[in-house]
Write an enzyme that holds these catalytic residues in place. Sequence first.
Site, PDB file in Angstrom:
ATOM      1  N   TYR A   8       0.832  -1.198   0.000  1.00 37.47           N
ATOM      2  CA  TYR A   8       0.000   0.000   0.000  1.00 37.47           C
ATOM      3  C   TYR A   8       0.872   1.255   0.000  1.00 37.47           C
ATOM      4  CZ  TYR A   8      -3.266   3.562   1.632  1.00 37.47           C
ATOM      5  OH  TYR A   8      -4.002   4.712   1.768  1.00 37.47           O
ATOM      6  N   GLU A  28     -11.978   6.329   4.807  1.00 33.33           N
ATOM      7  CA  GLU A  28     -11.378   7.141   5.866  1.00 33.33           C
ATOM      8  C   GLU A  28     -12.412   7.426   6.951  1.00 33.33           C
ATOM      9  OE1 GLU A  28      -8.402   7.842   6.474  1.00 33.33           O
ATOM     10  OE2 GLU A  28      -7.305   7.599   4.596  1.00 33.33           O
ATOM     11  N   TRP A  88      -5.972   2.575  10.000  1.00 34.06           N
ATOM     12  CA  TRP A  88      -6.148   2.371   8.568  1.00 34.06           C
ATOM     13  C   TRP A  88      -5.841   0.933   8.188  1.00 34.06           C
ATOM     14  CZ3 TRP A  88      -8.705   3.395   4.577  1.00 34.06           C
ATOM     15  CH2 TRP A  88      -8.285   2.956   3.308  1.00 34.06           C
TER      16      TRP A  88
END
Length: 217
Positions: free
Chosen positions: A36, A58, A66
């Site tokens: 990522y 988000e 996250w």
Amino acid sequence: MTDESRNAEPIDGLLIGADGKARCWWHGGKDDYILYHDREWGRPVKDDRTLFEKICLEGFQSGLSWYTILRKRENFRAAFANFDMDKVAAFTQADIERCLADEGIVRHRRKIESTINNAARAQEMRAEFGSLAAYFWAHEPGPQDRPDQCSFEQLRQLGKTDISTRISKDLKKRGWSFVGPTTVYAFMQAMGLVNDHLDGCCCRDEIESLRATFKRP
């Protein structure tokens, strides 16, 4: 970035991977998180589907990390029609109940309802500005708004900025929810509106090059 990554204490904010490359500390050495970091975080995006997905996820991250959301991302995509804003805006109460029963996502009623609401608000934004990208990139910080790069200590402490606060206030006036200043800044970091890869990170120069040639909407 995540709450858990803020607790890391690498030298100068960089971790050296098994491949010998230095990266921002927050991936914590997790293979999927490294992917990522390398392939997504900070690369400039103007695809509306991706922008809509990211700001929704988000919102789901609020109060979580996250990495938790990242590991569930494919489940979220399946639950929310691949974040097609037109399809999500048409979700019904039955879809809300379906999502609440889905163990593969974060089963939080207000966040699920917020995603559906925000899809309708995204449709309105697209009608007004032509695209979500046109709206968000119009708020890209200029050179006068931020230093060339943040130090490790600055970035660790950075949760929001004047610009993310301004965007957040405007989104809320437009009826969006779960779009606080910290959520908006995390979105800005991820979607390339700023380059917060640390100096010395193997991705920083590449992201700078991509931003330099990126055609803003």
